[in-house]
Structures are given as structure tokens and as C-alpha cells.
Design an enzyme around this catalytic site. Structure first.
Site, short mmCIF file in Angstrom:
data_model
loop_
_atom_site.label_atom_id
_atom_site.label_comp_id
_atom_site.label_asym_id
_atom_site.label_seq_id
_atom_site.Cartn_x
_atom_site.Cartn_y
_atom_site.Cartn_z
CE LYS A 22 -21.28 6.70 15.60
NZ LYS A 22 -22.06 7.15 14.45
CG ASN A 23 -19.23 9.37 13.16
OD1 ASN A 23 -19.83 8.29 13.07
ND2 ASN A 23 -19.76 10.44 13.74
NE ARG A 92 -27.09 10.00 6.83
CZ ARG A 92 -27.97 10.34 5.93
NH1 ARG A 92 -29.02 9.58 5.71
NH2 ARG A 92 -27.85 11.43 5.24
NE ARG A 121 -28.61 11.62 9.42
CZ ARG A 121 -27.79 10.95 10.21
NH1 ARG A 121 -28.27 10.10 11.08
NH2 ARG A 121 -26.49 11.13 10.14
N PRO A 122 -31.08 14.00 3.84
CG PRO A 122 -31.03 16.07 2.76
CD PRO A 122 -31.12 15.44 4.12
CG ASP A 124 -29.40 17.11 -1.45
OD1 ASP A 124 -29.24 16.63 -0.31
OD2 ASP A 124 -29.37 18.33 -1.67
CG LEU A 125 -25.36 18.41 -0.61
CD1 LEU A 125 -24.83 18.99 0.70
CD2 LEU A 125 -25.32 19.48 -1.70
CG ASP A 304 -22.28 14.10 16.42
OD1 ASP A 304 -23.42 14.36 16.01
OD2 ASP A 304 -21.43 13.51 15.74
CB VAL A 326 -25.68 20.48 12.33
CG1 VAL A 326 -25.29 19.37 11.36
CG2 VAL A 326 -24.49 21.41 12.56
#
Ligand code: EPZ
Length: 416
Positions: A22-23, A92, A121-122, A124-125, A304, A326
Site C-alpha cells: 500500500k505505502n 494521508r 501528523r504534522p 511541516d517537514l 506498523d 515514531v
């Protein structure tokens, strides 16, 4: 919202084939828009997140045609760099549209993304990277807009090796002007798969799989055929299922180097495993030895896999400690496991587990991997377990009930 009913205690035997990751599939579907001609993606898992992302790019004007696990994407008819807000909120990975469209058209817009509720879950990066490349970022009522007259390569140090930020910056850099260097980049196999896809499209990328990635922007990319790597987390979940229940499972289509941290821990627990190039054979029935686990970015132990592994450790001989580094909110399955009799104490980011006998109960999946853990708990528990809100699980596991049934599990899906 649907539920699974599991009658626990059945031995699992046989062979299960792991789906595409999926990812990896999600950023690769988004990345296919960078090209000016169609791509064909093989081994795409048929999951809710994939359907939603496909719907987003279709609404942006791409032509998407799906036949089983193959998707054809023709980006030549794109009409807008904006993701549908309703759909984008559902997953996401919709934020990969930002990197892709910024790179391709110099502008992109989407709502702040949804996904599992496992922490702050920001992004910003991601935005720091875009800004360093000369983009202007506007945030207004939960909508992010990024624009750049000229996107230029830059040297970007990530304060944390974020998977999403590494991917989004790589996507943006692919067609930017000049060289981008990402330092302290994430090294997950899904990033390597994306880079392999981009490279065949015509991108210039070096250093993927290390913590420094260098990308030289190119003007043009052309569509190709690409097969998605196997899903290491789905594979790990079935490996745990095999270790938990009596029997023997062959987990086919897994790359053992991608599941090394889990294999190492299973060895420490004394579980029998055999690796070959087509998959991993795992034997259940032994009481695992207690071990300690700390989740970390790849190649550390994956967050995960934390909740599935926790279920196995409830059956261990001795006390185990799990430290989650994490995500700050990734112990939501613990209260549900306690309803099934688990002996777990949480202290901040740590969970202390003592051996316990699990018994069936009514429990709720609070996120994707928490839901998978509850299914595993149901497989080993005495009596019936009802797992509710399974839409979380279906976002990330393709036909998990069917695959488990083929191994001998007594699991039934009740749709609403
Ligand atoms: C990816 O999420 C995966 N999702 C997650 O899998 C996985 O848990 C995670 O990587 C870590 O392996 C997808 O690939 C779609 P991150 P992502 O950016 O990219 C902080 C699953 O179950 N951070 O590496 O969102 C963040 O808060 C899902 O399949 C910032 O501070 O993860 C977190 O603490 C769940 N600022 C840490 O970094 C940012 O801008 C890791 O996040 C970005 C992230």
C-alpha cells in the site's frame, strides 16, 4: 461499518500470497502523473486508500483504468492541480499531489490530509522542503496551496527522517530546476520502490536507501510499466499469525530483507522460520520467549508492526517491554486487548506486557494496524471475538478475512 467475527483457537496451515505494498502503491500512483504518457502499474493492492487516490487523480483529469491488480494511468488529460477536498480528507497519502503537481505545473492545492488517528501528523517537514525550493506555501482553513514560478533544487536537511516528507520532496525535485539534496532522508523500502519507478520514467536520482538522496531535475518523464514491491507489513502480520497459532504457514511474495527487524525479533523469541527466495515459512506452537522492542525508522523495528507483535508478546513466557518512538498515539489497541484479558501497563511511550490468556470479546478497531492486531488476538483467543469498525483494516489489508479463511481461520465478515 462492518465487523469481523472470529472463533479463536484454530490452527493455521497452508500458504498465503502477499499483495503489493500500500505505502509504495500510493506515492507511485501519484508519481505517475509526472509523466506525459500512460503508465501501467502491476500488483496494486485493491484497498480503500488506493480507490480513493485513484478517484482523486481521475477528478484531476487523469484517465484511470483498473483490471484486478493492474492499473493503467494516463496523465495526458490532466486539467487541474487540485485534489478533491472530500476525497483528500480520507487518506494521508493525498498530500503527494502537492509534490507531484508543484513539480509538474508549479502549483498544487489540497486539503490537509486524513488517515489513521495515531498522532499529531504534522506536515511541516514537507512544507519546509517545498519552501527551500522556492515555493510559496499558503495554509487557509485547512487547505494547503503551494505555488512556485520556478522551483529550484536545494539542500534540505530533515529534522526527522519522515517517510512522507522524503517522498514529497523527491517528487517535487524530480522536475525542478537543478539539484536537490535531501539529508537525513528516510530509507524505507517503499521510498526505494518509488525511486526505481521515477528512474525508469526518466528521473535522475542517486543515493536512495541511504540517508542522503540526490536528485537532478529533468524536463520530461515518460510513462512505463512497474510492479509494486510486496507489502512488508501485511507479510509481517501473517508471519505473526503463523507464530501465534499452531500450524505452519508459508508466506509467499515477501522480500526477507524488508522484514529483517521482525525476523530478528522472531528468532530472539525462539520461533522457527525458514527463508527462501519465494517467501518465508513459519511454524507456530512454541511459547515465544519475552523480548523488548523499540520502534524506529527503517531499518529499525517498524511502528506498523508494533501492535501485531504486541499480541504475540501477550503469549510470551515472561515480561516484555515495547517502546513506541515514531507515533505518540499508537497504543490505542491496548485498551481493546485488555478487554480480551491482556495484562499490559502503559507508561507514556512504553508498554509493559506480562503473559495472559486471551478470551473473546467485543472490540473496536481504532486504526489500521490496531485493527489487524485485534484480528490476531481473536485468532488466538478462546471463544468468539467481534472486531468492529473494520473499515480501518480494509484501508490497508486486501481481503484479510478471505486470506485467513484459506489458512483455516474461522473468521466471518458481517457487512452493514
Ligand atoms: C508513513 O507515514 C506510513 N504511511 C505510515 O504507515 C508509517 O507508520 C510511517 O510512515 C512510519 O513508518 C504511508 O506511507 C502512507 P512519517 P508518514 O512522515 O509518512 C513526524 C500505516 O499503518 N513528522 O515518517 O505520515 C510524525 O509526526 C501507516 O500504513 C513530523 O514531525 O510518516 C511522526 O511522529 C500509518 N513532521 C514521524 O515524523 C512532518 O512533516 C514519522 O512520520 C512529517 C512527519
Amino acid at each position: 461499518m462492518g465487523k469481523f467475527i472470529i472463533n479463536g483457537g484454530k490452527p493455521l496451515n497452508g500458504e498465503v500470497t502477499i499483495s503489493g505494498a500500500k505505502n509504495a502503491a500510493l506515492p507511485i500512483i501519484a508519481a505517475s502523473l509526472l509523466a506525459d504518457s500512460p503508465s501501467t502499474l502491476l500488483d496494486i493492492p485493491q484497498l480503500r486508500d488506493v480507490k480513493n487516490l485513484s478517484a482523486i487523480i481521475e477528478k484531476m483529469g487523469a484517465k484511470v483504468q483498473q483490471e484486478g491488480s493492474t492499473i493503467h494511468i494516463d496523465p495526458s488529460s490532466l486539467t487541474t492541480p487540485e485534489a478533491d477536498h472530500e476525497l483528500a480528507r480520507k487518506l494521508r497519502a493525498s498530500y503527494y499531489i502537492l509534490g507531484v503537481m508543484l513539480s509538474k505545473w508549479g502549483r498544487a492545492r489540497t486539503t490537509l490530509p486524513g488517515g489513521c488517528n495515531i498522532g499529531n501528523r504534522p506536515i511541516d517537514l514537507h512544507l519546509k522542503g517545498f519552501k527551500a525550493m522556492g515555493a510559496e506555501v499558503r495554509l487557509d482553513h485547512g487547505v494547503v496551496e503551494v505555488t512556485a514560478d520556478k522551483l529550484t533544487g536545494s539542500q534540505i536537511y530533515l529534522d526527522y527522517p519522515s517517510v512522507g516528507a522524503t517522498i514529497n520532496i523527491m517528487l517535487a525535485a524530480t522536475m525542478a530546476d537543478g539539484k536537490t539534496i535531501i539529508e537525513n532522508a528516510a530509507r524505507e523500502p517503499e521510498i526505494v520502490d518509488l525511486a526505481n519507478f521515477l528512474t525508469v520514467l526518466g528521473a535522475q536520482i542517486k543515493g536512495v536507501g541511504t540517508d542522503v538522496i540526490k536528485i537532478e531535475g529533468v524536463d520530461k518523464l515518460s510513462g512505463v510499466e512497474h510492479r509494486i514491491i510486496p507489502d512488508r507489513i501485511e507479510a509481517g502480520t501473517f508471519m505473526i499469525a503463523g507464530a501465534l497459532t499452531e500450524g505452519e504457514i508459508f508466506v509467499r511474495n515477501v522480500l526477507s530483507e524488508h522484514v529483517k527487524p521482525l525476523i530478528a525479533k522472531l528468532h530472539e523469541m525462539g520461533i522457527e522460520l525458514e527463508e527462501d527466495i519465494t517467501g518465508i515459512r513459519i511454524k507456530g506452537s512454541k511459547i515465544p520467549k519475552a523480548v523488548d522492542i523499540k520502534t524506529l525508522p527503517y531499518p529499525g523495528f517498524p511502528t506498523d508492526m508494533q501492535s501485531p507483535t504486541m499480541v504475540l508478546l501477550t503469549q510470551a513466557d515472561g515480561t516484555s517491554l515495547i517502546i513506541e518512538t515514531v507515533w505518540e498515539n499508537r497504543f490505542m489497541h491496548v485498551d481493546e486487548l485488555k478487554r480480551m484479558g491482556a495484562n499490559i501497563k502503559i507508561d507514556g511511550h512504553s508498554a509493559l506486557l506480562k503473559p495472559s490468556r486471551l478470551t473473546g470479546a467485543e472490540v473496536t478497531a481504532t486504526d489500521l494496524r490496531a485493527g489487524a492486531a485485534l484480528i490476531l488476538a481473536g485468532l488466538v483467543a478462546e471463544g468468539f471475538t467481534e472486531v468492529r469498525d473494520i473499515y480501518h483494516i480494509e484501508r490497508g489489508y486486501e481481503e484479510i478475512d478471505k486470506k485467513l479463511r484459506s489458512l483455516g481461520a474461522d473468521i466471518e465478515k458481517i457487512s452493514d
